[in-house]
Design a protein around this motif. Sequence first.
Motif, short mmCIF file in Angstrom:
data_model
loop_
_atom_site.label_atom_id
_atom_site.label_comp_id
_atom_site.label_asym_id
_atom_site.label_seq_id
_atom_site.Cartn_x
_atom_site.Cartn_y
_atom_site.Cartn_z
N ALA A 147 9.98 -28.69 37.86
CA ALA A 147 10.42 -27.69 38.83
C ALA A 147 11.56 -26.91 38.21
N GLU A 148 11.54 -25.59 38.41
CA GLU A 148 12.65 -24.76 37.98
C GLU A 148 13.58 -24.64 39.18
N LEU A 149 14.75 -25.21 39.06
CA LEU A 149 15.73 -25.27 40.13
C LEU A 149 16.81 -24.23 39.83
N ALA A 150 17.09 -23.37 40.80
CA ALA A 150 18.05 -22.29 40.57
C ALA A 150 19.26 -22.43 41.49
N LEU A 151 20.42 -22.21 40.93
CA LEU A 151 21.66 -22.13 41.69
C LEU A 151 21.77 -20.67 42.11
N ALA A 152 21.79 -20.42 43.41
CA ALA A 152 21.67 -19.05 43.89
C ALA A 152 22.69 -18.75 44.98
N LYS A 153 22.97 -17.47 45.14
CA LYS A 153 23.87 -16.99 46.17
C LYS A 153 23.07 -16.04 47.06
N GLY A 154 23.21 -16.18 48.36
CA GLY A 154 22.43 -15.40 49.31
C GLY A 154 22.70 -13.91 49.25
N LYS A 155 21.64 -13.11 49.44
CA LYS A 155 21.78 -11.67 49.51
C LYS A 155 21.95 -11.25 50.96
N GLU A 156 22.63 -10.14 51.15
CA GLU A 156 22.73 -9.56 52.49
C GLU A 156 21.66 -8.48 52.60
N GLY A 157 21.49 -7.96 53.80
CA GLY A 157 20.46 -6.95 54.04
C GLY A 157 20.60 -5.73 53.16
N ARG A 158 21.83 -5.26 52.94
CA ARG A 158 22.01 -4.06 52.12
C ARG A 158 21.66 -4.33 50.67
N ASP A 159 21.87 -5.56 50.19
CA ASP A 159 21.50 -5.90 48.82
C ASP A 159 20.00 -5.87 48.64
N LYS A 160 19.27 -6.36 49.64
CA LYS A 160 17.81 -6.35 49.58
C LYS A 160 17.29 -4.93 49.57
N ARG A 161 17.88 -4.07 50.42
CA ARG A 161 17.46 -2.66 50.45
C ARG A 161 17.74 -1.98 49.12
N ARG A 162 18.89 -2.26 48.54
CA ARG A 162 19.24 -1.66 47.25
C ARG A 162 18.24 -2.09 46.18
N ASP A 163 17.85 -3.36 46.17
CA ASP A 163 16.87 -3.84 45.21
C ASP A 163 15.53 -3.14 45.38
N LEU A 164 15.13 -2.93 46.64
CA LEU A 164 13.86 -2.24 46.88
C LEU A 164 13.90 -0.80 46.42
N THR A 165 15.02 -0.10 46.65
CA THR A 165 15.12 1.30 46.20
C THR A 165 15.14 1.37 44.68
N GLU A 166 15.83 0.45 44.01
CA GLU A 166 15.84 0.42 42.55
C GLU A 166 14.44 0.17 42.00
N LYS A 167 13.72 -0.73 42.63
CA LYS A 167 12.36 -1.04 42.21
C LYS A 167 11.46 0.20 42.36
N GLN A 168 11.60 0.90 43.48
CA GLN A 168 10.82 2.11 43.72
C GLN A 168 11.18 3.20 42.71
N GLN A 169 12.47 3.37 42.41
CA GLN A 169 12.89 4.37 41.44
C GLN A 169 12.34 4.05 40.05
N LYS A 170 12.34 2.78 39.70
CA LYS A 170 11.81 2.37 38.40
C LYS A 170 10.31 2.69 38.32
N ARG A 171 9.57 2.44 39.40
CA ARG A 171 8.15 2.78 39.43
C ARG A 171 7.93 4.28 39.27
N ASP A 172 8.76 5.08 39.97
CA ASP A 172 8.64 6.54 39.88
C ASP A 172 8.88 7.03 38.46
N VAL A 173 9.89 6.49 37.79
CA VAL A 173 10.18 6.87 36.41
C VAL A 173 9.02 6.50 35.49
N GLU A 174 8.46 5.29 35.69
CA GLU A 174 7.32 4.88 34.86
C GLU A 174 6.11 5.77 35.07
N ARG A 175 5.85 6.16 36.33
CA ARG A 175 4.74 7.09 36.62
C ARG A 175 4.97 8.43 35.94
N ALA A 176 6.20 8.93 36.02
CA ALA A 176 6.51 10.23 35.41
C ALA A 176 6.33 10.17 33.90
#
Length: 150
Positions: A115-144
């Motif tokens: 098992a890969e066991l990770a020591l992690a710190k919880g994200k807040e809602g704004r962190d999750k949204r930021r990750d999603l927007t970064e992921k979307q921006q990365k996809r847009d750049v790759e498409r372009a």
Amino acid sequence: MIKVVANNKKAFHDYFIETVYEAGIELKGSEVKSIRLGNVNLKDSYATIKDGEIFLVGAHISPYKMGSHFNPDPRRMRRLLLNRYEINKIRGKVYEKGYTLVVTKLYFKEALVKAELALAKGKEGRDKRRDLTEKQQKRDVERALKEINR
């Protein structure tokens, strides 16, 4: 040779992964055969420290169909096997504010289930949204870039 059986994608969405450890798992009877078939769900699983040992909680390993009526409980606590130095190091971090232990991956390393066991710190809602927007921006750049290269 490593064969990944199950990933916990939700852990990467809900937590900032900081340190990763490799741990063995104490399994009973036909659980290994069931894992080999991929009948594992790590979605709501986490690890906890109890009496100086680390246990996997909430992982669902389906009963092996060809097994007997003595199949173990699918949601039972399973002991994770780490050396004492690693357990003490993890215990020190977990007792700090905001840290938790999550299992991110279950895999076979040669003939052993790890098992890969990770020591992690919880994200807040704004962190999750930021990750999603970064992921979307990365996809847009790759498409372009793909369109430019055509």
